[in-house]
Design a protein around this motif. Structure first.
Motif, PDB file in Angstrom:
ATOM      1  N   GLY A   1       0.838  -1.196   0.000  1.00 23.71           N
ATOM      2  CA  GLY A   1       0.000   0.000   0.000  1.00 23.71           C
ATOM      3  C   GLY A   1       0.871   1.244   0.000  1.00 23.71           C
ATOM      4  N   ASN A   2       0.640   2.129   0.956  1.00 21.33           N
ATOM      5  CA  ASN A   2       1.447   3.352   1.056  1.00 21.33           C
ATOM      6  C   ASN A   2       2.691   3.165   1.914  1.00 21.33           C
ATOM      7  OD1 ASN A   2      -0.407   4.866  -0.503  1.00 21.33           O
ATOM      8  ND2 ASN A   2      -1.690   5.248   1.297  1.00 21.33           N
ATOM      9  N   LEU A   3       2.879   1.964   2.442  1.00 21.69           N
ATOM     10  CA  LEU A   3       4.026   1.676   3.291  1.00 21.69           C
ATOM     11  C   LEU A   3       4.941   0.672   2.601  1.00 21.69           C
ATOM     12  CD1 LEU A   3       2.145   1.218   6.692  1.00 21.69           C
ATOM     13  CD2 LEU A   3       3.334   3.275   5.903  1.00 21.69           C
ATOM     14  N   THR A   4       6.044   0.359   3.253  1.00 19.11           N
ATOM     15  CA  THR A   4       6.917  -0.721   2.801  1.00 19.11           C
ATOM     16  C   THR A   4       6.765  -1.882   3.783  1.00 19.11           C
ATOM     17  OG1 THR A   4       8.801   0.105   4.086  1.00 19.11           O
ATOM     18  CG2 THR A   4       8.584   0.897   1.805  1.00 19.11           C
ATOM     19  N   SER A   5       7.231  -3.052   3.370  1.00 20.55           N
ATOM     20  CA  SER A   5       7.082  -4.233   4.221  1.00 20.55           C
ATOM     21  C   SER A   5       7.763  -4.040   5.564  1.00 20.55           C
ATOM     22  CB  SER A   5       7.655  -5.459   3.511  1.00 20.55           C
ATOM     23  OG  SER A   5       6.854  -5.814   2.407  1.00 20.55           O
ATOM     24  N   TYR A   6       8.963  -3.438   5.571  1.00 24.15           N
ATOM     25  CA  TYR A   6       9.660  -3.284   6.842  1.00 24.15           C
ATOM     26  C   TYR A   6       8.940  -2.310   7.757  1.00 24.15           C
ATOM     27  CZ  TYR A   6      11.950   1.209   5.552  1.00 24.15           C
ATOM     28  OH  TYR A   6      12.214   2.510   5.207  1.00 24.15           O
TER      29      TYR A   6
ATOM     30  N   CYS B   1      19.168   3.019   8.294  1.00 23.64           N
ATOM     31  CA  CYS B   1      19.894   2.485   7.141  1.00 23.64           C
ATOM     32  C   CYS B   1      19.111   2.668   5.848  1.00 23.64           C
ATOM     33  CB  CYS B   1      20.200   0.999   7.352  1.00 23.64           C
ATOM     34  SG  CYS B   1      21.446   0.687   8.617  1.00 23.64           S
ATOM     35  N   TYR B   2      17.819   2.398   5.902  1.00 24.03           N
ATOM     36  CA  TYR B   2      17.006   2.578   4.693  1.00 24.03           C
ATOM     37  C   TYR B   2      16.902   4.049   4.312  1.00 24.03           C
ATOM     38  CZ  TYR B   2      15.390  -2.272   4.283  1.00 24.03           C
ATOM     39  OH  TYR B   2      15.319  -3.637   4.081  1.00 24.03           O
ATOM     40  N   GLU B   3      16.816   4.919   5.318  1.00 24.45           N
ATOM     41  CA  GLU B   3      16.739   6.353   5.018  1.00 24.45           C
ATOM     42  C   GLU B   3      18.027   6.856   4.387  1.00 24.45           C
ATOM     43  OE1 GLU B   3      15.667   8.408   8.593  1.00 24.45           O
ATOM     44  OE2 GLU B   3      13.508   8.254   8.177  1.00 24.45           O
ATOM     45  N   ARG B   4      19.164   6.363   4.875  1.00 23.91           N
ATOM     46  CA  ARG B   4      20.461   6.780   4.342  1.00 23.91           C
ATOM     47  C   ARG B   4      20.877   5.972   3.126  1.00 23.91           C
ATOM     48  NH1 ARG B   4      24.051   7.506   9.938  1.00 23.91           N
ATOM     49  NH2 ARG B   4      22.816   9.207  10.826  1.00 23.91           N
ATOM     50  N   ASP B   5      20.142   4.892   2.866  1.00 25.80           N
ATOM     51  CA  ASP B   5      20.428   3.983   1.755  1.00 25.80           C
ATOM     52  C   ASP B   5      21.847   3.424   1.842  1.00 25.80           C
ATOM     53  OD1 ASP B   5      19.709   2.548  -0.512  1.00 25.80           O
ATOM     54  OD2 ASP B   5      20.521   4.058  -1.871  1.00 25.80           O
TER      55      ASP B   5
END
Length: 231
Positions: free
Chosen positions: A38-43, A154-158
């Motif tokens: 949806g509008n989110l990610t699985s994590y 980590c995901y935000e900073r990629d």
């Protein structure tokens, strides 16, 4: 046994089972990494389920005390649920993130040490009768909260670097060490005897409002520092 009494006695266990169910759902979504839901990610959905598990974990003990229905079965069920919700779920969450940033690296399996140390921490807690109003070592829900903040960062900073392996070992040791950590079981609500608890709540609110989920990473660090200062 009176059927109403039986129902009353099983209310806390039902809440604990909801903790376990939420933890199992967190595991499902954690392994999907950052796939869209949806509008989110699985994590992010896994984050929500872990937070729900934490809420149920807080409520089951509170309800058990209010209903005077504390039992040895409830205690064991609580530990088994916590092992899934705050040990295995964050381990799978971190593993998926490590696979995202370093696909195929065998070192990624080190993420599951989180679950191993979490189980050791719970086993140690169950046989230690001195951990009533204080803890020895980092509580396993706090461990899960730490990893929520770290994975989100980590995901935000990629990016994710070698520090993750040091953090896995450090948090694992922190859970099984004997460092005194304060709990939120308060005998009264006075500021003088609970100032560090109120301060931690204020810090957490400030971190979440300015940094979002990543603030949880620093919130656990603040908890450790405050526990060290007031021991």
């Amino acid at each position: 046994m009176n059927p109403f009494k039986a129902i009353r006695n099983n209310i806390p266990n039902t809440i604990t089972c909801l903790n376990l169910f939420a933890g199992a759902m967190a595991c499902v979504f954690a392994l999907k990494g950052n796939e869209p839901v949806g509008n989110l990610t699985s994590y992010q959905v896994a984050f929500i389920f872990i937070v729900l598990a934490a809420m149920f974990d807080f409520c089951d003990g509170l309800v058990a005390r209010l209903l005077n229905s504390v039992s040895s079965i409830g205690k064991e069920l609580d530990s088994l649920s916590d092992c899934v919700s705050f040990g295995l779920a964050p381990a799978m969450l971190l593993y998926a993130a490590m696979e995202h940033f370093n696909p195929g690296d065998v070192a990624n399996y080190s993420a599951f040490l989180i679950a191993v140390f979490g189980a050791l921490r719970l086993a140690k807690f169950n046989v230690d009768t001195t951990q009533t109003t204080t803890f020895k070592g980092l509580p396993i829900p706090a461990n899960a909260i730490f990893w929520l903040g770290y994975v989100n960062m980590c995901y935000e900073r990629d990016s994710m670097n070698f520090a993750v392996y040091l953090l896995i070992l450090a948090l694992g040791w922190f859970m099984v060490c004997n460092m005194p950590m304060f709990s939120f079981k308060m005998k009264n609500f006075g500021i003088k005897s609970n100032w560090y608890r109120y301060l931690l709540v204020a810090i957490v609110v400030a971190l979440l409002s300015t940094m979002g989920v990543t603030g949880l990473f620093y919130a656990v660090a603040a908890y450790a520092i405050l526990s060290f200062c007031v021991r």
